[in-house]
Design a protein around this motif. Structure first.
Motif, PDB file in Angstrom:
ATOM      1  N   VAL A 255       0.817  -1.217   0.000  1.00  0.00           N
ATOM      2  CA  VAL A 255       0.000   0.000   0.000  1.00  0.00           C
ATOM      3  C   VAL A 255       0.851   1.268   0.000  1.00  0.00           C
ATOM      4  O   VAL A 255       0.348   2.351  -0.265  1.00  0.00           O
ATOM      5  CB  VAL A 255      -0.952   0.021   1.219  1.00  0.00           C
ATOM      6  CG1 VAL A 255      -1.932  -1.141   1.151  1.00  0.00           C
ATOM      7  CG2 VAL A 255      -0.163  -0.028   2.525  1.00  0.00           C
ATOM      8  N   HIS A 256       2.144   1.140   0.295  1.00  0.00           N
ATOM      9  CA  HIS A 256       3.015   2.314   0.340  1.00  0.00           C
ATOM     10  C   HIS A 256       3.519   2.712  -1.049  1.00  0.00           C
ATOM     11  O   HIS A 256       4.135   3.763  -1.206  1.00  0.00           O
ATOM     12  CB  HIS A 256       4.198   2.062   1.261  1.00  0.00           C
ATOM     13  CG  HIS A 256       3.800   1.746   2.663  1.00  0.00           C
ATOM     14  ND1 HIS A 256       3.238   2.673   3.503  1.00  0.00           N
ATOM     15  CD2 HIS A 256       3.860   0.588   3.375  1.00  0.00           C
ATOM     16  CE1 HIS A 256       2.977   2.121   4.683  1.00  0.00           C
ATOM     17  NE2 HIS A 256       3.346   0.862   4.625  1.00  0.00           N
ATOM     18  N   TRP A 257       3.266   1.863  -2.051  1.00  0.00           N
ATOM     19  CA  TRP A 257       3.709   2.152  -3.415  1.00  0.00           C
ATOM     20  C   TRP A 257       2.523   2.652  -4.238  1.00  0.00           C
ATOM     21  O   TRP A 257       1.469   2.015  -4.273  1.00  0.00           O
ATOM     22  CB  TRP A 257       4.293   0.910  -4.067  1.00  0.00           C
ATOM     23  CG  TRP A 257       4.619   1.106  -5.520  1.00  0.00           C
ATOM     24  CD1 TRP A 257       3.927   0.625  -6.598  1.00  0.00           C
ATOM     25  CD2 TRP A 257       5.704   1.864  -6.060  1.00  0.00           C
ATOM     26  NE1 TRP A 257       4.510   1.029  -7.766  1.00  0.00           N
ATOM     27  CE2 TRP A 257       5.601   1.791  -7.479  1.00  0.00           C
ATOM     28  CE3 TRP A 257       6.748   2.602  -5.485  1.00  0.00           C
ATOM     29  CZ2 TRP A 257       6.512   2.438  -8.314  1.00  0.00           C
ATOM     30  CZ3 TRP A 257       7.651   3.244  -6.327  1.00  0.00           C
ATOM     31  CH2 TRP A 257       7.536   3.147  -7.725  1.00  0.00           C
ATOM     32  N   PRO A 258       2.637   3.796  -4.942  1.00  0.00           N
ATOM     33  CA  PRO A 258       1.533   4.285  -5.775  1.00  0.00           C
ATOM     34  C   PRO A 258       1.260   3.310  -6.928  1.00  0.00           C
ATOM     35  O   PRO A 258       2.126   3.096  -7.779  1.00  0.00           O
ATOM     36  CB  PRO A 258       2.050   5.629  -6.300  1.00  0.00           C
ATOM     37  CG  PRO A 258       3.186   6.002  -5.413  1.00  0.00           C
ATOM     38  CD  PRO A 258       3.789   4.708  -4.956  1.00  0.00           C
ATOM     39  N   GLU A 259       0.085   2.717  -6.954  1.00  0.00           N
ATOM     40  CA  GLU A 259      -0.237   1.700  -7.953  1.00  0.00           C
ATOM     41  C   GLU A 259      -0.204   2.234  -9.373  1.00  0.00           C
ATOM     42  O   GLU A 259      -0.139   1.458 -10.331  1.00  0.00           O
ATOM     43  CB  GLU A 259      -1.613   1.102  -7.657  1.00  0.00           C
ATOM     44  CG  GLU A 259      -1.658   0.263  -6.391  1.00  0.00           C
ATOM     45  CD  GLU A 259      -2.995  -0.424  -6.205  1.00  0.00           C
ATOM     46  OE1 GLU A 259      -3.880  -0.230  -7.072  1.00  0.00           O
ATOM     47  OE2 GLU A 259      -3.152  -1.144  -5.218  1.00  0.00           O
ATOM     48  N   LEU A 260      -0.240   3.538  -9.543  1.00  0.00           N
ATOM     49  CA  LEU A 260      -0.194   4.130 -10.874  1.00  0.00           C
ATOM     50  C   LEU A 260       1.085   3.756 -11.604  1.00  0.00           C
ATOM     51  O   LEU A 260       1.098   3.646 -12.837  1.00  0.00           O
ATOM     52  CB  LEU A 260      -0.280   5.655 -10.743  1.00  0.00           C
ATOM     53  CG  LEU A 260      -0.354   6.470 -12.041  1.00  0.00           C
ATOM     54  CD1 LEU A 260      -1.767   6.412 -12.589  1.00  0.00           C
ATOM     55  CD2 LEU A 260       0.076   7.906 -11.804  1.00  0.00           C
ATOM     56  N   PHE A 261       2.176   3.534 -10.861  1.00  0.00           N
ATOM     57  CA  PHE A 261       3.494   3.404 -11.457  1.00  0.00           C
ATOM     58  C   PHE A 261       4.005   1.968 -11.488  1.00  0.00           C
ATOM     59  O   PHE A 261       3.702   1.158 -10.608  1.00  0.00           O
ATOM     60  CB  PHE A 261       4.510   4.246 -10.669  1.00  0.00           C
ATOM     61  CG  PHE A 261       4.353   5.723 -10.874  1.00  0.00           C
ATOM     62  CD1 PHE A 261       4.925   6.351 -11.975  1.00  0.00           C
ATOM     63  CD2 PHE A 261       3.623   6.491  -9.984  1.00  0.00           C
ATOM     64  CE1 PHE A 261       4.783   7.710 -12.166  1.00  0.00           C
ATOM     65  CE2 PHE A 261       3.474   7.850 -10.164  1.00  0.00           C
ATOM     66  CZ  PHE A 261       4.056   8.468 -11.269  1.00  0.00           C
ATOM     67  N   VAL A 262       4.812   1.701 -12.512  1.00  0.00           N
ATOM     68  CA  VAL A 262       5.675   0.535 -12.551  1.00  0.00           C
ATOM     69  C   VAL A 262       7.109   1.031 -12.638  1.00  0.00           C
ATOM     70  O   VAL A 262       7.362   2.180 -13.004  1.00  0.00           O
ATOM     71  CB  VAL A 262       5.358  -0.390 -13.746  1.00  0.00           C
ATOM     72  CG1 VAL A 262       3.965  -0.974 -13.622  1.00  0.00           C
ATOM     73  CG2 VAL A 262       5.513   0.349 -15.060  1.00  0.00           C
ATOM     74  N   ARG A 263       8.060   0.167 -12.299  1.00  0.00           N
ATOM     75  CA  ARG A 263       9.479   0.523 -12.349  1.00  0.00           C
ATOM     76  C   ARG A 263      10.196  -0.408 -13.325  1.00  0.00           C
ATOM     77  O   ARG A 263       9.895  -1.603 -13.387  1.00  0.00           O
ATOM     78  CB  ARG A 263      10.128   0.390 -10.967  1.00  0.00           C
ATOM     79  CG  ARG A 263       9.504   1.230  -9.883  1.00  0.00           C
ATOM     80  CD  ARG A 263      10.302   1.155  -8.580  1.00  0.00           C
ATOM     81  NE  ARG A 263      10.424  -0.189  -8.056  1.00  0.00           N
ATOM     82  CZ  ARG A 263       9.546  -0.764  -7.244  1.00  0.00           C
ATOM     83  NH1 ARG A 263       8.451  -0.103  -6.876  1.00  0.00           N
ATOM     84  NH2 ARG A 263       9.729  -1.977  -6.806  1.00  0.00           N
ATOM     85  N   GLN A 264      11.147   0.162 -14.053  1.00  0.00           N
ATOM     86  CA  GLN A 264      11.977  -0.653 -14.925  1.00  0.00           C
ATOM     87  C   GLN A 264      13.407  -0.142 -14.893  1.00  0.00           C
ATOM     88  O   GLN A 264      13.640   1.072 -14.857  1.00  0.00           O
ATOM     89  CB  GLN A 264      11.456  -0.642 -16.370  1.00  0.00           C
ATOM     90  CG  GLN A 264      10.192  -1.454 -16.565  1.00  0.00           C
ATOM     91  CD  GLN A 264       9.982  -1.872 -18.008  1.00  0.00           C
ATOM     92  OE1 GLN A 264      10.914  -1.838 -18.821  1.00  0.00           O
ATOM     93  NE2 GLN A 264       8.776  -2.261 -18.345  1.00  0.00           N
ATOM     94  N   THR A 265      14.346  -1.055 -14.922  1.00  0.00           N
ATOM     95  CA  THR A 265      15.765  -0.702 -14.916  1.00  0.00           C
ATOM     96  C   THR A 265      16.233  -0.534 -16.357  1.00  0.00           C
ATOM     97  O   THR A 265      17.008  -1.338 -16.880  1.00  0.00           O
ATOM     98  CB  THR A 265      16.598  -1.775 -14.191  1.00  0.00           C
ATOM     99  OG1 THR A 265      16.305  -3.061 -14.769  1.00  0.00           O
ATOM    100  CG2 THR A 265      16.259  -1.813 -12.718  1.00  0.00           C
ATOM    101  N   CYS A 266      15.761   0.523 -16.996  1.00  0.00           N
ATOM    102  CA  CYS A 266      16.098   0.776 -18.401  1.00  0.00           C
ATOM    103  C   CYS A 266      16.803   2.116 -18.573  1.00  0.00           C
ATOM    104  O   CYS A 266      16.815   2.679 -19.666  1.00  0.00           O
ATOM    105  CB  CYS A 266      14.842   0.713 -19.270  1.00  0.00           C
ATOM    106  SG  CYS A 266      13.502   1.829 -18.795  1.00  0.00           S
ATOM    107  N   GLY A 267      17.395   2.623 -17.495  1.00  0.00           N
ATOM    108  CA  GLY A 267      18.079   3.900 -17.573  1.00  0.00           C
ATOM    109  C   GLY A 267      19.334   3.841 -18.418  1.00  0.00           C
ATOM    110  O   GLY A 267      19.982   2.794 -18.532  1.00  0.00           O
ATOM    111  N   GLY A 268      19.686   4.987 -19.020  1.00  0.00           N
ATOM    112  CA  GLY A 268      20.879   5.075 -19.859  1.00  0.00           C
ATOM    113  C   GLY A 268      21.949   5.944 -19.232  1.00  0.00           C
ATOM    114  O   GLY A 268      21.862   6.330 -18.065  1.00  0.00           O
TER     115      GLY A 268
END
Length: 258
Positions: free
Chosen positions: A87-100
């Motif tokens: 519940v502490h994570w905003p469900e709107l978002f996903v995370r991906q390790t695709c940074g450059g």
């Protein structure tokens, strides 16, 4: 530091069943920088401020924008931050390790990731700096309202309020006229396809000349709309910025309780 389980990497979460449906709105938050000027022992976006990591204030503010359909946080590969769960994570978002290697590269790869997640070329993407933690849903709504019918899109910005100097050897060399000059902020709102293509055109030369999303559209021959933002929507960059942001958060908390 313990790493929280990543959010789904390949699940197509944002697919639109009706390809003719109106354009939707998505947030893209590059969160792969190290913030070397901040003087912190960890990337500045993870530095605690007002009771939680700086970036969580940013994500929670964006999650409060009712018109956003979803969002992506772009992380650097090997990110070990202990992200909140449940519940502490905003469900709107996903995370991906695709940074450059650069911000422009992270945004470009984030756009590709959004495409893989089902976002269409005609959907709007609002790119927002993780370190602009004082953004509010009202600021984002103002940008959407101004840009929704614009053929290009636009960005929050402020007319330059101070005298601008050109430096030479550590001394003031010339006073630069400030008329017509603005300080760019984020979010910056453009169609996914248009922004991706503008960035792709500069990929081969390492995104030379691109300092933000608007600059990519400018180099592609477009003129983004300038939408008046807020002085509170500054990017936490230097050590003293943390104290200022903390004070503003405290003021907001006091005002909301009255």
């Amino acid at each position: 530091m313990r790493a929280a389980n990543p959010t789904p990497q390949t699940t197509v979460r944002f697919t639109c069943a009706d390809p003719a449906a109106p354009a939707r709105y998505f947030a893209l938050v590059p969160c792969a920088g190290i913030g070397s000027r901040a003087g912190t022992s960890q990337p500045k976006q993870y530095q605690p401020i007002a009771g939680q990591p700086l970036v969580m204030h940013t994500l929670q503010a964006l999650a409060g924008v009712g018109r956003l359909h979803g969002g992506l946080v772009v992380l650097t590969p090997g990110d070990e931050f202990a992200w909140p769960l449940g519940v502490h994570w905003p469900e709107l978002f996903v995370r991906q390790t695709c940074g450059g290697e650069t911000r422009a590269h992270s945004v470009f790869q984030g756009l590709q990731a959004l495409t893989d997640l089902g976002v269409r070329d005609t959907d709007w993407v609002l790119v927002h700096d993780a370190a602009r933690c004082l953004v509010t849903p009202q600021m984002v709504d103002a940008l959407i309202d101004a840009c929704v019918d614009d053929p290009v899109g636009g960005l929050l910005a402020l007319p330059l309020p101070d005298t601008l100097k050109q430096e030479a050897g550590g001394r003031s060399h010339t006073t630069v006229p400030r008329a017509g000059k603005w300080l760019a902020q984020t979010p910056q709102m453009f169609r996914l396809g248009a922004l991706r293509d503008a960035l792709a055109a500069k990929l081969a030369d390492g995104f030379a000349g691109i300092t933000d999303e608007a600059s990519a559209l400018e180099l592609a021959g477009h003129a983004p709309l300038l939408v008046v933002g807020s002085a509170h929507n500054f990017k936490v960059t230097y050590p003293q910025d943390f104290a200022l942001a903390q004070a503003i958060f405290q003021t907001r908390t006091t005002e909301s309780s009255q």
